[in-house]
Design an enzyme around this catalytic site. Structure first.
Site, PDB file in Angstrom:
ATOM      1  N   GLY A   1      57.881  13.844 -15.249  1.00  0.00           N
ATOM      2  CA  GLY A   1      58.652  13.073 -14.298  1.00  0.00           C
ATOM      3  C   GLY A   1      59.433  14.001 -13.376  1.00  0.00           C
ATOM      4  O   GLY A   1      59.552  15.201 -13.609  1.00  0.00           O
TER       5      GLY A   1
ATOM      6  N   GLN B   1      60.839  15.472  -9.371  1.00  0.00           N
ATOM      7  CA  GLN B   1      60.326  16.037  -8.134  1.00  0.00           C
ATOM      8  C   GLN B   1      60.012  17.525  -8.322  1.00  0.00           C
ATOM      9  O   GLN B   1      59.376  17.891  -9.297  1.00  0.00           O
ATOM     10  CB  GLN B   1      61.349  15.797  -7.014  1.00  0.00           C
ATOM     11  CG  GLN B   1      61.438  14.349  -6.569  1.00  0.00           C
ATOM     12  CD  GLN B   1      60.285  13.924  -5.675  1.00  0.00           C
ATOM     13  OE1 GLN B   1      59.634  14.745  -5.034  1.00  0.00           O
ATOM     14  NE2 GLN B   1      60.018  12.626  -5.635  1.00  0.00           N
ATOM     15  N   VAL B   2      60.480  18.361  -7.398  1.00  0.00           N
ATOM     16  CA  VAL B   2      60.120  19.780  -7.438  1.00  0.00           C
ATOM     17  C   VAL B   2      61.230  20.584  -8.104  1.00  0.00           C
ATOM     18  O   VAL B   2      62.414  20.289  -7.950  1.00  0.00           O
ATOM     19  CB  VAL B   2      59.840  20.327  -6.021  1.00  0.00           C
ATOM     20  CG1 VAL B   2      61.093  20.318  -5.159  1.00  0.00           C
ATOM     21  CG2 VAL B   2      59.227  21.718  -6.072  1.00  0.00           C
ATOM     22  N   THR B   3      60.829  21.597  -8.882  1.00  0.00           N
ATOM     23  CA  THR B   3      61.791  22.547  -9.410  1.00  0.00           C
ATOM     24  C   THR B   3      61.151  23.927  -9.431  1.00  0.00           C
ATOM     25  O   THR B   3      59.979  24.097  -9.098  1.00  0.00           O
ATOM     26  CB  THR B   3      62.287  22.146 -10.817  1.00  0.00           C
ATOM     27  OG1 THR B   3      63.446  22.935 -11.131  1.00  0.00           O
ATOM     28  CG2 THR B   3      61.223  22.359 -11.880  1.00  0.00           C
ATOM     29  N   TYR B   4      61.958  24.902  -9.813  1.00  0.00           N
ATOM     30  CA  TYR B   4      61.504  26.293  -9.851  1.00  0.00           C
ATOM     31  C   TYR B   4      61.703  26.845 -11.257  1.00  0.00           C
ATOM     32  O   TYR B   4      62.712  26.576 -11.914  1.00  0.00           O
ATOM     33  CB  TYR B   4      62.302  27.137  -8.854  1.00  0.00           C
ATOM     34  CG  TYR B   4      62.064  28.629  -8.991  1.00  0.00           C
ATOM     35  CD1 TYR B   4      60.848  29.196  -8.599  1.00  0.00           C
ATOM     36  CD2 TYR B   4      63.044  29.459  -9.536  1.00  0.00           C
ATOM     37  CE1 TYR B   4      60.619  30.561  -8.751  1.00  0.00           C
ATOM     38  CE2 TYR B   4      62.825  30.822  -9.672  1.00  0.00           C
ATOM     39  CZ  TYR B   4      61.602  31.358  -9.286  1.00  0.00           C
ATOM     40  OH  TYR B   4      61.378  32.704  -9.444  1.00  0.00           O
TER      41      TYR B   4
ATOM     42  N   GLY C   1      62.588  17.360 -17.512  1.00  0.00           N
ATOM     43  CA  GLY C   1      61.398  16.667 -17.032  1.00  0.00           C
ATOM     44  C   GLY C   1      60.527  16.348 -18.224  1.00  0.00           C
ATOM     45  O   GLY C   1      60.135  17.254 -18.965  1.00  0.00           O
TER      46      GLY C   1
ATOM     47  N   SER D   1      64.895  23.106 -18.857  1.00  0.00           N
ATOM     48  CA  SER D   1      65.073  24.494 -18.431  1.00  0.00           C
ATOM     49  C   SER D   1      66.557  24.742 -18.215  1.00  0.00           C
ATOM     50  O   SER D   1      67.274  23.877 -17.694  1.00  0.00           O
ATOM     51  CB  SER D   1      64.285  24.796 -17.158  1.00  0.00           C
ATOM     52  OG  SER D   1      64.702  23.960 -16.087  1.00  0.00           O
TER      53      SER D   1
ATOM     54  N   CYS E   1      64.873  19.234  -7.450  1.00  0.00           N
ATOM     55  CA  CYS E   1      64.748  17.912  -8.063  1.00  0.00           C
ATOM     56  C   CYS E   1      64.801  16.797  -7.020  1.00  0.00           C
ATOM     57  O   CYS E   1      65.098  15.639  -7.347  1.00  0.00           O
ATOM     58  CB  CYS E   1      65.801  17.700  -9.140  1.00  0.00           C
ATOM     59  SG  CYS E   1      65.766  18.982 -10.407  1.00  0.00           S
TER      60      CYS E   1
END
Length: 209
Positions: free
Chosen positions: A69, A71-74, A137, A150, A166
């Site tokens: 689940g 959005q975007v993360t690093y 996530g 994380s 996120c």
């Protein structure tokens, strides 16, 4: 039933994700839960339904579309990642309660360093004075959880400025190092595990990688 802890070190994201899927698909009601503790080389990951517009500029860092689940993360070296392979049916709680318990384990961990943090019911994760220090996530399939959390320990945070973390524009990101804590990923992992044990109500065993 006890839970196995695996310290996998620095491993690439995509094969680790595929291994999580295979573990989840192959487990049954007798399979012990596992926690995999890892670091990843630099990688952006984009969750289910994630929008590439949250990548703000082209970079040489690879992007992996994954099935968690969010959005975007690093992810990058110096960040503790804990993958939680949990039989969700055994816990007999809802997803929101699971997220709350994981967040509380993180809050309790950073509290050992004298840092006051909090979760956010509207934006899962853990924050210190509004800056995100830990992300969550998860994916639930066949009644089992995989993916996980994380926690930023001592890493290069620059890549977070190249995304809307996120999915939130302008969200600040922090880490233990920037909060004055000189420690290692392994040491933080050792502090996190007892809190996960307590909040996820399991008994842990060590296992070789």
């Amino acid at each position: 039933m006890s839970r196995l802890i695996k310290h996998l070190g620095l491993v690439d994201y995509e094969p680790t994700w595929r291994a999580m899927q295979a573990f989840t698909d192959g487990r049954d009601e007798r399979t012990p839960d596992e926690i995999w503790l890892v670091e990843h080389p630099p990688v952006f990951t984009l969750g289910l339904g994630g929008k590439e517009e949250h990548l703000l500029c082209p970079t040489s860092i690879p992007l992996v579309r994954t099935d968690r689940g969010g959005q975007v993360t690093y992810h990058g070296p110096g960040q503790l990642v804990a993958y939680l392979m949990i039989d969700f049916k055994r816990m007999q709680i809802g997803v929101r309660e699971l997220v709350r318990r994981i967040e509380q384990a993180l809050v309790d961990t950073v509290a050992e360093y004298g840092i006051r943090a909090n979760g956010d019911v509207d934006a899962p994760g853990v924050y210190v004075d509004g800056a995100k220090i830990a992300s969550l996530g998860l994916r639930i399939r066949n009644g089992a959880v995989y993916h996980g959390l994380s926690l930023n320990v001592d890493m290069d945070l620059t890549p977070f400025t190249w995304i809307n973390p996120c999915g939130y524009a302008g969200l600040k990101v922090t880490q233990l190092k920037d909060l004055g804590i000189d420690t290692t990923v392994d040491e933080v992992a050792a502090r996190l595990l007892p809190h996960l044990e307590r909040h996820l109500t399991v008994t842990m065993e060590k296992a070789s990688a």
